[in-house]
Design an enzyme around this catalytic site. Structure first.
Site, PDB file in Angstrom:
ATOM      1  N   ASP A 133       0.819  -1.214   0.000  1.00  0.00           N
ATOM      2  CA  ASP A 133       0.000   0.000   0.000  1.00  0.00           C
ATOM      3  C   ASP A 133       0.849   1.258   0.000  1.00  0.00           C
ATOM      4  O   ASP A 133       2.073   1.208   0.136  1.00  0.00           O
ATOM      5  CB  ASP A 133      -0.969  -0.013   1.197  1.00  0.00           C
ATOM      6  CG  ASP A 133      -0.265  -0.288   2.529  1.00  0.00           C
ATOM      7  OD1 ASP A 133       0.976  -0.283   2.562  1.00  0.00           O
ATOM      8  OD2 ASP A 133      -0.963  -0.493   3.531  1.00  0.00           O
TER       9      ASP A 133
ATOM     10  N   ASN B 110      -7.516  -2.333  14.214  1.00  0.00           N
ATOM     11  CA  ASN B 110      -8.894  -2.596  13.767  1.00  0.00           C
ATOM     12  C   ASN B 110      -8.980  -3.799  12.835  1.00  0.00           C
ATOM     13  O   ASN B 110     -10.013  -4.048  12.226  1.00  0.00           O
ATOM     14  CB  ASN B 110      -9.489  -1.355  13.081  1.00  0.00           C
ATOM     15  CG  ASN B 110      -8.763  -0.991  11.784  1.00  0.00           C
ATOM     16  OD1 ASN B 110      -7.801  -1.653  11.412  1.00  0.00           O
ATOM     17  ND2 ASN B 110      -9.221   0.045  11.123  1.00  0.00           N
TER      18      ASN B 110
ATOM     19  N   HIS C  99      -7.143  -4.257  10.027  1.00  0.00           N
ATOM     20  CA  HIS C  99      -6.860  -4.047   8.603  1.00  0.00           C
ATOM     21  C   HIS C  99      -5.577  -4.768   8.176  1.00  0.00           C
ATOM     22  O   HIS C  99      -4.666  -4.967   8.975  1.00  0.00           O
ATOM     23  CB  HIS C  99      -6.851  -2.557   8.215  1.00  0.00           C
ATOM     24  CG  HIS C  99      -5.685  -1.750   8.662  1.00  0.00           C
ATOM     25  ND1 HIS C  99      -5.773  -0.404   8.937  1.00  0.00           N
ATOM     26  CD2 HIS C  99      -4.386  -2.058   8.863  1.00  0.00           C
ATOM     27  CE1 HIS C  99      -4.593   0.059   9.274  1.00  0.00           C
ATOM     28  NE2 HIS C  99      -3.729  -0.921   9.245  1.00  0.00           N
TER      29      HIS C  99
ATOM     30  N   GLU D 255      -9.473  -1.675   4.990  1.00  0.00           N
ATOM     31  CA  GLU D 255     -10.108  -1.291   6.250  1.00  0.00           C
ATOM     32  C   GLU D 255     -11.396  -2.080   6.476  1.00  0.00           C
ATOM     33  O   GLU D 255     -11.987  -2.606   5.520  1.00  0.00           O
ATOM     34  CB  GLU D 255     -10.456   0.203   6.209  1.00  0.00           C
ATOM     35  CG  GLU D 255      -9.259   1.145   6.076  1.00  0.00           C
ATOM     36  CD  GLU D 255      -8.469   1.319   7.374  1.00  0.00           C
ATOM     37  OE1 GLU D 255      -8.497   0.428   8.244  1.00  0.00           O
ATOM     38  OE2 GLU D 255      -7.816   2.360   7.501  1.00  0.00           O
TER      39      GLU D 255
HETATM   40  C1  GLP Z   1      -0.430   0.707   8.563  1.00  0.00           C
HETATM   41  C2  GLP Z   1      -0.132  -0.013   7.216  1.00  0.00           C
HETATM   42  C3  GLP Z   1      -0.312  -1.490   7.351  1.00  0.00           C
HETATM   43  C4  GLP Z   1       0.351  -1.932   8.648  1.00  0.00           C
HETATM   44  C5  GLP Z   1      -0.460  -1.446   9.804  1.00  0.00           C
HETATM   45  C6  GLP Z   1       0.125  -1.731  11.167  1.00  0.00           C
HETATM   46  O1  GLP Z   1      -1.405   1.668   8.441  1.00  0.00           O
HETATM   47  N1  GLP Z   1      -0.856   0.457   6.116  1.00  0.00           N
HETATM   48  O2  GLP Z   1       0.214  -2.149   6.206  1.00  0.00           O
HETATM   49  O3  GLP Z   1       0.436  -3.336   8.696  1.00  0.00           O
HETATM   50  O4  GLP Z   1      -0.863  -0.105   9.640  1.00  0.00           O
HETATM   51  O5  GLP Z   1       1.173  -0.860  11.476  1.00  0.00           O
HETATM   52  P1  GLP Z   1       2.178  -1.117  12.677  1.00  0.00           P
HETATM   53  O6  GLP Z   1       3.015  -2.288  12.267  1.00  0.00           O
HETATM   54  O7  GLP Z   1       2.993   0.149  12.768  1.00  0.00           O
HETATM   55  O8  GLP Z   1       1.362  -1.379  13.886  1.00  0.00           O
END
Ligand code: GLP
Length: 256
Positions: free
Chosen positions: A73, A142, A144, A149
């Site tokens: 992404d 959440n 995702h 989402e």
């Molecule tokens: C972000 C990314 C995701 C990631 C997630 C968790 O928004 N778009 O690909 O896996 O949130 O992030 P973190 O590893 O910092 O908790």
């Protein structure tokens, strides 16, 4: 390892240990197939893995020259030069430190004026290259995956998404102010993720415990996007004790 059929869950004492294991799994895949298609993730979760991959590369234990690197992404809109773009993140945390061919680094373009075309082209690119061999995932609090989402339906293809408020709040820690956090993202859809041959999901910290539990032990629903992974045939989940808190309770109860 906690074995739940198609889902293997490993629980580690620290994020560093998760990084070592995840890097080992990817380097094994690359050794088996020098031309693997790897889909990388951003966020805090895979950073330990990337540090370890750089170490392995410096020790000449892994060669990235043949792989194709995709990414899950990107924020939208965002300039690649912005230090918070995922393009910048990948270069800074991994690509600039290993020998991945610059021409084989593919990340959704957050600068595009034509989002629709960008999404279609990205899916086509993945498909033409034979799909993803090794998919790295984090998980949002959440549930995702990528920027898929919680929603009323699973979106198959790469698409533009309005970020959930909880995602904007969680990601605001990387920006100077709330106003600077992008409100949209371009994300690979559920189809490319589910068609990948192998998936590694990394999570640490107690704030992920509920999402992990719901994703793997409750109903499959687009309201908890990661739950779709229950239908994938080869998922490895790497957790620390915090993220595994509710899962371990479940496992103990099952084996009583
Ligand atoms: C972000 C990314 C995701 C990631 C997630 C968790 O928004 N778009 O690909 O896996 O949130 O992030 P973190 O590893 O910092 O908790």
């Amino acid at each position: 390892m906690l074995d739940f059929g198609n889902i293997n869950i490993y629980v580690f004492d620290s994020a560093e240990e998760i990084g070592v294991k995840a890097a080992m799994l990817l380097s094994e895949t690359i050794k088996e197939n020098h031309k693997s298609n790897v889909c990388f993730a951003t966020g805090g979760s895979p950073v330990g893995m990337y540090k370890e991959l750089i170490k392995l590369y410096n020790e000449k234990a892994v060669d990235f020259s043949g792989i194709r690197a995709f990414n899950l992404d990107e924020y939208y809109p965002i300039q690649k030069s912005n230090s918070q773009s995922y393009d910048y993140f990948m270069k800074d945390n991994l690509f600039n430190h290993i020998n991945i061919d610059f021409n084989n680094q593919f990340i959704p373009n957050g600068e595009t004026k034509d989002v629709d075309k960008e999404c279609k082209d990205y899916d086509k690119l993945i498909e033409e290259n034979g799909g993803i061999d090794f998919q790295i995932l984090g998980i949002g609090t959440n549930g995702h995956i990528g920027f898929n989402e919680p929603s009323k339906s699973f979106k198959a293809n790469t698409h533009l998404v309005e970020l959930a408020e909880s995602t904007i709040n969680a990601n605001s820690r990387f920006f100077d102010s709330m106003e600077e956090v992008p409100k949209y993202g371009i994300t690979m859809g559920i189809k490319s993720i589910m068609m990948s041959k192998r998936i590694i999901l990394i999570a640490y910290g107690e704030n992920k415990a509920e999402a992990i539990y719901k994703a793997f032990f409750e109903d499959v629903t687009p309201e908890m996007p990661a739950s779709i992974l229950q239908f994938h045939r080869n998922v490895t989940v790497l957790l620390d004790k915090g993220a595994a808190k509710l899962v371990e309770e479940k496992f103990k109860a099952r084996n009583k």
